[in-house]
Design a protein around this motif. Sequence first.
Motif, PDB file in Angstrom:
ATOM      1  N   ILE A  35      51.645  16.734  61.270  1.00 26.70           N
ATOM      2  CA  ILE A  35      51.591  15.371  61.811  1.00 26.70           C
ATOM      3  C   ILE A  35      50.314  14.715  61.304  1.00 26.70           C
ATOM      4  N   ALA A  36      50.421  13.480  60.855  1.00 24.94           N
ATOM      5  CA  ALA A  36      49.236  12.710  60.472  1.00 24.94           C
ATOM      6  C   ALA A  36      49.379  11.292  61.012  1.00 24.94           C
ATOM      7  N   ILE A  37      48.253  10.729  61.429  1.00 21.40           N
ATOM      8  CA  ILE A  37      48.219   9.370  61.986  1.00 21.40           C
ATOM      9  C   ILE A  37      47.454   8.490  61.006  1.00 21.40           C
ATOM     10  N   ASP A  38      48.054   7.397  60.536  1.00 21.34           N
ATOM     11  CA  ASP A  38      47.336   6.552  59.579  1.00 21.34           C
ATOM     12  C   ASP A  38      46.508   5.482  60.293  1.00 21.34           C
ATOM     13  N   THR A  68      50.470   4.480  62.640  1.00 16.14           N
ATOM     14  CA  THR A  68      51.802   4.999  62.338  1.00 16.14           C
ATOM     15  C   THR A  68      51.738   6.516  62.269  1.00 16.14           C
ATOM     16  N   LYS A  69      52.731   7.147  62.874  1.00 12.77           N
ATOM     17  CA  LYS A  69      52.801   8.600  62.897  1.00 12.77           C
ATOM     18  C   LYS A  69      53.672   9.094  61.754  1.00 12.77           C
ATOM     19  N   TRP A  70      53.191  10.083  61.030  1.00 15.49           N
ATOM     20  CA  TRP A  70      53.919  10.686  59.917  1.00 15.49           C
ATOM     21  C   TRP A  70      54.176  12.143  60.248  1.00 15.49           C
ATOM     22  N   LEU A  96      48.179  13.845  54.068  1.00 12.18           N
ATOM     23  CA  LEU A  96      46.805  13.344  53.990  1.00 12.18           C
ATOM     24  C   LEU A  96      46.812  11.919  53.455  1.00 12.18           C
ATOM     25  N   PHE A  97      45.918  11.074  53.975  1.00 14.04           N
ATOM     26  CA  PHE A  97      45.732   9.720  53.466  1.00 14.04           C
ATOM     27  C   PHE A  97      44.343   9.628  52.863  1.00 14.04           C
ATOM     28  N   ASP A  98      44.252   9.146  51.623  1.00 11.69           N
ATOM     29  CA  ASP A  98      42.924   9.059  51.006  1.00 11.69           C
ATOM     30  C   ASP A  98      42.323   7.668  51.196  1.00 11.69           C
ATOM     31  N   ASN A  99      41.124   7.459  50.659  1.00 12.93           N
ATOM     32  CA  ASN A  99      40.411   6.194  50.861  1.00 12.93           C
ATOM     33  C   ASN A  99      41.006   5.029  50.080  1.00 12.93           C
ATOM     34  N   ASP A 100      41.901   5.342  49.146  1.00 12.95           N
ATOM     35  CA  ASP A 100      42.534   4.287  48.339  1.00 12.95           C
ATOM     36  C   ASP A 100      43.914   3.905  48.852  1.00 12.95           C
ATOM     37  N   GLY A 101      44.302   4.472  49.993  1.00 13.36           N
ATOM     38  CA  GLY A 101      45.600   4.141  50.567  1.00 13.36           C
ATOM     39  C   GLY A 101      46.751   4.993  50.060  1.00 13.36           C
TER      40      GLY A 101
END
Length: 300
Positions: free
Chosen positions: A153-156, A160-162, A192-197
Motif C-alpha cells: 500500500i502506498a499513499i500519494d 490517493t491510495k495505491w 514508490l513515488f519519486d520527487n519527479d512524480g
Amino acid sequence: GTDCGLSKFDDVNWVSFTQNGLISDNVKSVAVDAKGNKWFGTREGVSKFDGTNWSSYTKSDGLITDEVTAIASDSHGYIWFGTPCGVSKFDGTNWKSYTTKDGLIDNSIHAIAVDLNGNKWFGTWGGVSKFNDNQWTNYLSGGDLVNEGVFSIAIDSENTKWFGTAHGVSKFDDMNWGDFTTVYDSVAYTILFDNDGNKWFGNWGHGFSKYDGINWTSYTTSDGLGDNFVTSSSLDGNGDLWIGTEWGGVSKYDGTNWTTYKTDNGLASNSVHGLAIDKAGNKWFATGAGISKLNTTLTA
C-alpha cells in the motif's frame, strides 16, 4: 554512487545487528517512528532500537502473535503491527489487538499504511480494511480491488491510495476505484513515488518499473538491478531510489547509475525483506540474517 569522479559519500560504513539485541535474525519488516526509534518485525517477535538500547516484545507481552510481517506508525505515536493472525497496536505501554471479529477483513496482514487523514489501511490476503479508530470499512475485488491479495500500500501526495495486489494495482481516491494496469501482471510487493512524480512498481520476477504518466520503463538485472524479484523500496533525501530484492541484495538508483550492495560489501544477507531510511539518512535493511545499517555521511 560515483559520477564523473566525484563521490557522493565521504564515508560509507556498514553495521550489522543480529541476535545480540535483535529477538530473531529472520527479519520480515522494518519501520522508523517519529521519535527515531527503529522497529523490526521478525518471526519470533518485534524488536525496538532507540539508537542505544534494544527492547523486544512477543505474544507474552501483548502482541497478537510472534510473527510480524508489517509495521507502521501513526500521528499519535502508536505503532501498528501486522501479523498472520491480525493487527496489534502499541502505545508504548498498552497493547490492543484487532481481528476479523472486530471488523478486519482478513487476519493475514501483508501491508499497513497511514493516510493523510490518519486512517489506517491494511492489506491482507482477503482484501483491504480501513480503520479510522472507530469504524472498519472493508473492500473486496469486484468493483473495488483488481485482486483481493494485497501485498503493498502506498499513499500519494493527494491522499490517493495505491494497492499492489497479486495481479496488478488498484487505486482509490476515497470516492472512486480504478484498476491501474501495470506493465506486468505480477505481484507488486512495493510501490514508490519519486520527487519527479513518477510511480515505481516492484514486480515479482520482472524487476522495477517506472510509470511517468505516459510511458513505462522497466529495469532488470540487465540494467544493473541486483535481482528481478523486488521486495521493498524507499526514497532517500537525495532523491535516490533504494530497492531491496529477494536474492540479489539491495540496489541504489540515482536516475542514471545503479549500485548494488551484497554480502561482499557488508550486507548481512542478500535476501532483503524490507528497508527504511531514518531522518539522518541511514539505511536500515531487514534481511534473513539480521539487520544491516548503512551509514552514509553526505559531502557538503
